[in-house]
Design an enzyme around this catalytic site. Sequence first.
Site, short mmCIF file in Angstrom:
data_model
loop_
_atom_site.label_atom_id
_atom_site.label_comp_id
_atom_site.label_asym_id
_atom_site.label_seq_id
_atom_site.Cartn_x
_atom_site.Cartn_y
_atom_site.Cartn_z
N ASP A 68 -6.79 -9.12 6.16
CA ASP A 68 -6.70 -7.82 6.78
C ASP A 68 -5.24 -7.42 6.70
O ASP A 68 -4.35 -8.26 6.89
CB ASP A 68 -7.20 -7.86 8.23
N TYR A 150 -1.30 3.80 1.62
CA TYR A 150 -0.01 4.39 1.99
C TYR A 150 1.08 4.14 0.93
O TYR A 150 2.24 4.44 1.17
CB TYR A 150 0.46 3.80 3.33
N ASP A 151 0.71 3.59 -0.22
CA ASP A 151 1.71 3.25 -1.25
C ASP A 151 2.65 4.40 -1.63
O ASP A 151 3.85 4.17 -1.83
CB ASP A 151 1.02 2.72 -2.51
N HIS A 176 3.17 -7.56 0.56
CA HIS A 176 2.65 -8.32 1.70
C HIS A 176 1.48 -9.21 1.26
O HIS A 176 1.40 -10.37 1.63
CB HIS A 176 2.21 -7.35 2.80
P1 ITT Z 1 -11.55 -4.41 3.40
O1 ITT Z 1 -12.90 -3.95 3.00
O2 ITT Z 1 -11.15 -5.66 2.71
O3 ITT Z 1 -11.34 -4.50 4.88
P2 ITT Z 1 -9.66 -2.19 3.49
O4 ITT Z 1 -9.58 -1.03 2.59
O5 ITT Z 1 -10.06 -1.94 4.91
O6 ITT Z 1 -10.57 -3.31 2.80
P3 ITT Z 1 -7.33 -3.60 4.54
O7 ITT Z 1 -8.12 -3.87 5.75
O8 ITT Z 1 -6.65 -4.75 3.93
O9 ITT Z 1 -8.23 -2.86 3.43
O10 ITT Z 1 -6.21 -2.57 4.79
C1 ITT Z 1 -6.39 -1.55 5.75
C2 ITT Z 1 -5.71 -0.31 5.31
O11 ITT Z 1 -4.29 -0.55 5.28
C3 ITT Z 1 -6.08 0.17 3.91
O12 ITT Z 1 -7.26 0.94 3.91
C4 ITT Z 1 -4.84 0.98 3.57
O13 ITT Z 1 -4.88 2.24 4.18
C5 ITT Z 1 -3.72 0.16 4.21
N1 ITT Z 1 -3.19 -0.80 3.22
C6 ITT Z 1 -3.42 -2.13 3.17
N2 ITT Z 1 -2.78 -2.69 2.12
C7 ITT Z 1 -2.16 -1.67 1.49
C8 ITT Z 1 -1.35 -1.59 0.33
O14 ITT Z 1 -1.08 -2.65 -0.42
N3 ITT Z 1 -0.86 -0.41 -0.01
C9 ITT Z 1 -1.13 0.69 0.70
N4 ITT Z 1 -1.90 0.70 1.79
C10 ITT Z 1 -2.41 -0.47 2.19
#
Ligand code: ITT
Length: 194
Positions: A68, A150-151, A176
């Site tokens: 997460d 948010y990249d 990260h």
């Molecule tokens: P899961 O199905 O695996 O939960 P997710 O899209 O919800 O996929 P995460 O929980 O890891 O992905 O991340 C939550 C949010 O945080 C994701 O939807 C993005 O908005 C942001 N985020 C996470 N990692 C990012 C990255 O590498 N670059 C930009 N935004 C990121």
Amino acid sequence: MKLIFATHNQNKIEELKKLVPSHFSILSLTDINCHKEIEETGSTLEENATIKANFIKYKYGLHCFSDDSGLEIDALNGAPGVYSARYASEAKNNEENIKKVWEKLKGNPNTKAQFRTVIAASFDKNIQLFEGIVKGNIIFEKRGQGGFGYDPIFIPESYNKTFAELGDTIKNTISHRALATQNFLNGLNQLKKS
Ligand code: ITT
């Protein structure tokens, strides 16, 4: 060795496959025919990662890991954090999420933020947690076409381009998720030696 990555997010699967040595075969939830959206009901990244890893462990009995991640903005006391995907609404809309960040941060000179990933791995009785953090700053325009989420508004420390401008090759060495994955793979190697 087969590892289940408990996600449906294809961007994350592709990113991770590039980071992991080729003797690991990474399977997604779709690959194991799990079409369920595992509810992320935790209030921290650690809790959510653990919920997802436990779900696969108990339902399928497979070695798995889950992650997460979230964007934690200093001036917003760590928000959107665990709520990054749904910051603006349940629709998980990147455009709206970015607009909300800009609204909340408007006029604030402190633009410091970090992306943080927590990986929960289930290989034996216990769940092990691994963390990766990349620090940087938020900008008030979108720059670049790569990445996701948010990249386009995040510039990592020591760089002058956003994650979306830097592209996958560089992002995958400093992100990260890359750092958390490295910690996780080190942990996996330790586990195999012991
Ligand atoms: P899961 O199905 O695996 O939960 P997710 O899209 O919800 O996929 P995460 O929980 O890891 O992905 O991340 C939550 C949010 O945080 C994701 O939807 C993005 O908005 C942001 N985020 C996470 N990692 C990012 C990255 O590498 N670059 C930009 N935004 C990121």
